[in-house]
Design a protein around this motif. Structure first.
Motif, PDB file in Angstrom:
ATOM      1  N   PHE A  90       7.089  90.785   9.779  1.00  0.00           N
ATOM      2  CA  PHE A  90       6.800  91.176  10.982  1.00  0.00           C
ATOM      3  C   PHE A  90       7.727  91.737  11.798  1.00  0.00           C
ATOM      4  CE2 PHE A  90       6.020  89.108  15.629  1.00  0.00           C
ATOM      5  CZ  PHE A  90       5.146  89.956  15.932  1.00  0.00           C
ATOM      6  N   VAL A  91       7.350  92.782  12.523  1.00  0.00           N
ATOM      7  CA  VAL A  91       8.084  93.904  13.030  1.00  0.00           C
ATOM      8  C   VAL A  91       7.838  93.889  14.564  1.00  0.00           C
ATOM      9  CG1 VAL A  91       9.097  96.028  13.098  1.00  0.00           C
ATOM     10  CG2 VAL A  91       8.751  94.987  10.887  1.00  0.00           C
ATOM     11  N   PHE A  92       8.652  93.936  15.419  1.00  0.00           N
ATOM     12  CA  PHE A  92       8.037  93.868  16.646  1.00  0.00           C
ATOM     13  C   PHE A  92       9.249  94.610  17.675  1.00  0.00           C
ATOM     14  CE2 PHE A  92      10.615  89.901  16.320  1.00  0.00           C
ATOM     15  CZ  PHE A  92      11.127  89.949  17.378  1.00  0.00           C
ATOM     16  N   ILE A  93       8.469  95.218  18.610  1.00  0.00           N
ATOM     17  CA  ILE A  93       9.121  96.065  19.693  1.00  0.00           C
ATOM     18  C   ILE A  93       8.389  95.693  21.126  1.00  0.00           C
ATOM     19  CG2 ILE A  93       9.930  98.279  20.613  1.00  0.00           C
ATOM     20  CD1 ILE A  93       9.096  98.263  16.740  1.00  0.00           C
ATOM     21  N   GLU A  94       9.027  94.952  21.724  1.00  0.00           N
ATOM     22  CA  GLU A  94       8.387  94.410  22.803  1.00  0.00           C
ATOM     23  C   GLU A  94       9.356  94.411  24.138  1.00  0.00           C
ATOM     24  OE1 GLU A  94       5.231  93.831  23.735  1.00  0.00           O
ATOM     25  OE2 GLU A  94       4.411  94.104  21.556  1.00  0.00           O
ATOM     26  N   GLN A  95       8.865  94.328  25.357  1.00  0.00           N
ATOM     27  CA  GLN A  95       9.669  94.096  26.366  1.00  0.00           C
ATOM     28  C   GLN A  95       9.532  92.493  26.455  1.00  0.00           C
ATOM     29  OE1 GLN A  95       8.126  96.776  29.428  1.00  0.00           O
ATOM     30  NE2 GLN A  95      10.188  97.659  29.450  1.00  0.00           N
ATOM     31  N   LEU A  96      10.728  91.930  26.316  1.00  0.00           N
ATOM     32  CA  LEU A  96      10.668  90.530  26.293  1.00  0.00           C
ATOM     33  C   LEU A  96      12.002  90.284  27.344  1.00  0.00           C
ATOM     34  CD1 LEU A  96       9.942  89.692  22.513  1.00  0.00           C
ATOM     35  CD2 LEU A  96       8.284  89.507  24.712  1.00  0.00           C
ATOM     36  N   GLY A  97      11.782  88.607  27.798  1.00  0.00           N
ATOM     37  CA  GLY A  97      12.949  88.135  28.349  1.00  0.00           C
ATOM     38  C   GLY A  97      13.656  87.290  27.497  1.00  0.00           C
ATOM     39  N   GLU A  98      14.832  86.820  27.824  1.00  0.00           N
ATOM     40  CA  GLU A  98      15.617  85.889  27.084  1.00  0.00           C
ATOM     41  C   GLU A  98      14.710  84.685  26.741  1.00  0.00           C
ATOM     42  OE1 GLU A  98      19.886  83.556  26.893  1.00  0.00           O
ATOM     43  OE2 GLU A  98      19.276  85.025  28.655  1.00  0.00           O
ATOM     44  N   ALA A  99      14.236  84.002  27.559  1.00  0.00           N
ATOM     45  CA  ALA A  99      13.351  82.853  27.454  1.00  0.00           C
ATOM     46  C   ALA A  99      11.914  83.041  26.363  1.00  0.00           C
ATOM     47  CB  ALA A  99      12.689  82.289  28.664  1.00  0.00           C
ATOM     48  N   GLU A 100      11.534  84.197  26.344  1.00  0.00           N
ATOM     49  CA  GLU A 100      10.385  84.645  25.560  1.00  0.00           C
ATOM     50  C   GLU A 100      11.071  84.758  24.046  1.00  0.00           C
ATOM     51  OE1 GLU A 100       6.952  87.224  27.752  1.00  0.00           O
ATOM     52  OE2 GLU A 100       9.303  87.706  28.429  1.00  0.00           O
ATOM     53  N   VAL A 101      12.292  85.497  23.869  1.00  0.00           N
ATOM     54  CA  VAL A 101      12.743  85.555  22.828  1.00  0.00           C
ATOM     55  C   VAL A 101      13.069  84.235  22.008  1.00  0.00           C
ATOM     56  CG1 VAL A 101      14.495  86.653  21.214  1.00  0.00           C
ATOM     57  CG2 VAL A 101      13.566  88.064  23.048  1.00  0.00           C
ATOM     58  N   ASP A 102      13.748  83.444  23.023  1.00  0.00           N
ATOM     59  CA  ASP A 102      13.950  82.119  22.221  1.00  0.00           C
ATOM     60  C   ASP A 102      12.787  81.335  21.992  1.00  0.00           C
ATOM     61  OD1 ASP A 102      16.563  82.496  22.885  1.00  0.00           O
ATOM     62  OD2 ASP A 102      16.629  81.592  24.902  1.00  0.00           O
ATOM     63  N   ALA A 103      11.706  81.443  22.614  1.00  0.00           N
ATOM     64  CA  ALA A 103      10.357  80.596  22.368  1.00  0.00           C
ATOM     65  C   ALA A 103       9.850  81.454  20.780  1.00  0.00           C
ATOM     66  CB  ALA A 103       9.394  80.926  23.443  1.00  0.00           C
ATOM     67  N   MET A 104      10.062  82.592  20.631  1.00  0.00           N
ATOM     68  CA  MET A 104       9.693  83.224  19.486  1.00  0.00           C
ATOM     69  C   MET A 104      10.491  82.875  18.242  1.00  0.00           C
ATOM     70  SD  MET A 104       8.878  87.329  20.165  1.00  0.00           S
ATOM     71  CE  MET A 104       8.180  87.562  18.550  1.00  0.00           C
ATOM     72  N   ALA A 105      11.837  82.788  18.378  1.00  0.00           N
ATOM     73  CA  ALA A 105      12.826  81.995  17.332  1.00  0.00           C
ATOM     74  C   ALA A 105      12.498  80.825  17.148  1.00  0.00           C
ATOM     75  CB  ALA A 105      14.163  82.208  17.858  1.00  0.00           C
TER      76      ALA A 105
END
Length: 275
Positions: free
Chosen positions: A193-208
């Protein structure tokens, strides 16, 4: 609107003043005439006099700041475009690959794929923004069977080597965590899965966290590109790879066990000879 135009005009005048000041000598050298330098100096003096009023200076500085921010935004945009192209071209490598793009808005991504690597591209996104005819013809130029679909990606089978999401979360109306779970459901084992998105720190943590909790990914890595002048939401560029298939994992374990058994037998024979 008129006030903004005035500020912009003042900013441009200030910028021109600075540039003329810096390059007056070059202007003189270029024309090699005394009159050229005199005209340049006269122009600089006139501009200098026009900036003698404090209010004018303040307005010009504000306007120049607006111009500077716009320039920084433009530079940031092209920097992100370059990173996007590099990420896709370096990530999507192989032969006869099947790729799904989530939240697609156009056909631009297919031009970034490694040459001759992709045979099947499914564009899933807003049907009002993707013309199926253009998607098909663009793919034909690149040797890619490209189709645009209206169906939800949730209804697709797990047949894709890569799932790509380039600023598509808003089109999908879902979070990054939901997208990474969706990608896992349609990826093959060891798919990416390759992604290029505008994300805040909390959103990236949620993805991980979603990648780890779902138990379907073996890796998740990313990097962040700051917004213009370090402001705004950063653009996050990342990859997540699904686990190997159970059959392949079993075969790998069997191979490792066989190699270990052969090594043990060799060591025992060596010990027996020493005795």
């Amino acid at each position: 609107m008129r006030a903004s135009a005035g500020l912009l005009a003042q900013a441009l005048l200030l910028l021109q003043f600075c540039l003329d000041k810096c390059f007056a000598f070059q202007v003189h050298r270029q024309f090699n005439q005394r009159g050229s330098l005199s005209r340049a100096n006269s122009k600089l003096q006139a501009l200098s006099d026009s900036f003698s009023e404090p209010a004018t200076v303040a307005a010009a500085i504000v306007g120049l700041g607006v111009v500077g921010l716009a320039g920084a935004s433009a530079l940031n945009y092209w920097n992100v475009q370059y990173i996007t192209a590099s990420m896709l071209s370096n990530s999507i490598r192989g032969q006869n690959l099947a790729v799904l793009e989530l939240g697609a808005k156009d056909c631009k991504s297919m031009y970034y794929f490694g040459e001759g690597c992709v045979s099947q591209l499914t564009l899933q996104g807003n049907p009002d923004k993707i013309n199926p005819g253009i998607a098909k013809s663009s793919g034909q130029q690149l040797g890619i069977n490209s189709v645009a679909i209206k169906a939800s990606a949730k209804d697709l089978p797990p047949i894709y080597d890569f799932v790509v999401c380039v600023n598509g979360l808003a089109e999908l109306g879902m979070s990054g965590a939901e997208a990474i779970n969706l990608a896992a459901s349609v990826l093959k084992p060891e798919g990416t899965f390759v992604f290029i998105e505008q994300l805040g720190e909390a959103e990236v943590d949620a993805m991980a966290g979603a990648a780890e909790a779902g138990g379907r990914y073996q890796s998740f890595d990313f990097d962040a590109v700051p917004g213009p002048l370090g402001l705004g939401t950063p653009t996050v560029v990342g990859r997540a790879q699904t686990l190997v298939s159970s059959a392949k994992a079993a075969a790998t374990q069997q191979s490792a066990a066989t190699e270990e058994g052969a090594l043990n037998r060799k060591q025992r024979r060596k010990q027996n000879k020493q005795k």
